[in-house]
Design an enzyme around this catalytic site. Structure first.
Site, PDB file in Angstrom:
ATOM      1  N   CYS A 182      -4.742  70.091   6.421  1.00  0.00           N
ATOM      2  CA  CYS A 182      -3.743  69.078   6.048  1.00  0.00           C
ATOM      3  C   CYS A 182      -3.640  67.984   7.113  1.00  0.00           C
ATOM      4  CB  CYS A 182      -2.360  69.704   5.853  1.00  0.00           C
ATOM      5  SG  CYS A 182      -2.233  70.873   4.499  1.00  0.00           S
ATOM      6  N   ARG A 183      -2.852  68.270   8.125  1.00  0.00           N
ATOM      7  CA  ARG A 183      -2.495  67.246   9.109  1.00  0.00           C
ATOM      8  C   ARG A 183      -3.664  66.744   9.939  1.00  0.00           C
ATOM      9  NH1 ARG A 183       2.025  70.566  12.118  1.00  0.00           N
ATOM     10  NH2 ARG A 183       0.553  72.211  11.575  1.00  0.00           N
ATOM     11  N   SER A 184      -4.385  67.650  10.575  1.00  0.00           N
ATOM     12  CA  SER A 184      -5.439  67.186  11.483  1.00  0.00           C
ATOM     13  C   SER A 184      -6.586  66.483  10.759  1.00  0.00           C
ATOM     14  CB  SER A 184      -5.942  68.306  12.391  1.00  0.00           C
ATOM     15  OG  SER A 184      -6.481  69.378  11.672  1.00  0.00           O
ATOM     16  N   CYS A 225      -4.407  70.987  14.253  1.00  0.00           N
ATOM     17  CA  CYS A 225      -3.211  71.550  13.639  1.00  0.00           C
ATOM     18  C   CYS A 225      -3.452  73.051  13.462  1.00  0.00           C
ATOM     19  CB  CYS A 225      -2.859  70.852  12.316  1.00  0.00           C
ATOM     20  SG  CYS A 225      -4.030  71.094  10.964  1.00  0.00           S
ATOM     21  N   ASN A 242      -6.369  73.262   9.864  1.00  0.00           N
ATOM     22  CA  ASN A 242      -7.340  72.189   9.705  1.00  0.00           C
ATOM     23  C   ASN A 242      -7.619  71.838   8.246  1.00  0.00           C
ATOM     24  OD1 ASN A 242     -10.777  71.491  10.445  1.00  0.00           O
ATOM     25  ND2 ASN A 242      -9.065  70.172  10.917  1.00  0.00           N
ATOM     26  N   ASP A 250       4.303  70.176   9.271  1.00  0.00           N
ATOM     27  CA  ASP A 250       3.320  70.740   8.352  1.00  0.00           C
ATOM     28  C   ASP A 250       3.796  70.562   6.913  1.00  0.00           C
ATOM     29  OD1 ASP A 250       1.394  72.182   7.007  1.00  0.00           O
ATOM     30  OD2 ASP A 250       1.571  73.961   8.271  1.00  0.00           O
TER      31      ASP A 250
END
Length: 158
Positions: free
Chosen positions: A14-16, A9, A12, A125
């Site tokens: 939150c999402r990933s 993402c 690095n 995001d």
């Protein structure tokens, strides 16, 4: 030899990293924890060395996952020689990764493995939103992780 996946993402945090933790569990549930390794990174380096966003970590913990050991890293072009599949969370990061990728690299959207997601679906995001956004990300990540684990289970057993 292990098949290597990296989820990417922007920063690095939150999402990933959420996807990394969930995907590891999905792979273990499909008997692939010794066959497939998972990592995550960001296209930007602003948060290098930082732990996962507290909201992301709390969302994972509330759902039985542990993201406490995560430390953010930036994806580097030379990683393409060490990674078999690079999964971007959104189109912006997909474009950035494809600019870095040598010919023949396997770079896709993470949600392309969710059989119920529309073509081109992204993981939005949640950083500037509320906790509900992190719960939504977890739902999307779980679906794509399960789809990817099934895909790899079929593909790698051939």
């Amino acid at each position: 030899m292990s098949y290597r996946v990296c989820v990417v993402c922007m920063g690095n945090i939150c999402r990933s990293p959420m996807a990394e933790v969930v995907l590891r569990k999905a792979l273990a549930d499909h008997g692939l924890d010794g066959v497939v390794t998972v990592d995550s990174a960001g296209t930007g380096g602003w948060h290098q060395g930082h732990p996962m966003d507290e909201r992301a970590s709390a969302t994972l913990a509330e759902n039985g996952y542990d993201g406490s050991s995560h430390r953010a890293r930036q994806f580097l072009a030379n990683w393409f020689g060490q990674v078999d599949l690079v999964l971007a969370m959104d189109e912006e990061n997909l474009r950035a990764l494809r600019r870095l990728a040598p010919p023949g690299s396997d770079v896709r959207l993470f949600r392309s493995f969710d059989p119920d997601a529309p073509v081109g679906a992204e993981v939005p995001d949640p950083y500037y939103g509320d906790r509900e956004g992190f719960a939504d990300v977890l739902t999307m990540v779980r679906a794509a992780s399960d789809g990817l684990a099934k895909h790899l289970s079929e593909t790698l057993s051939r």
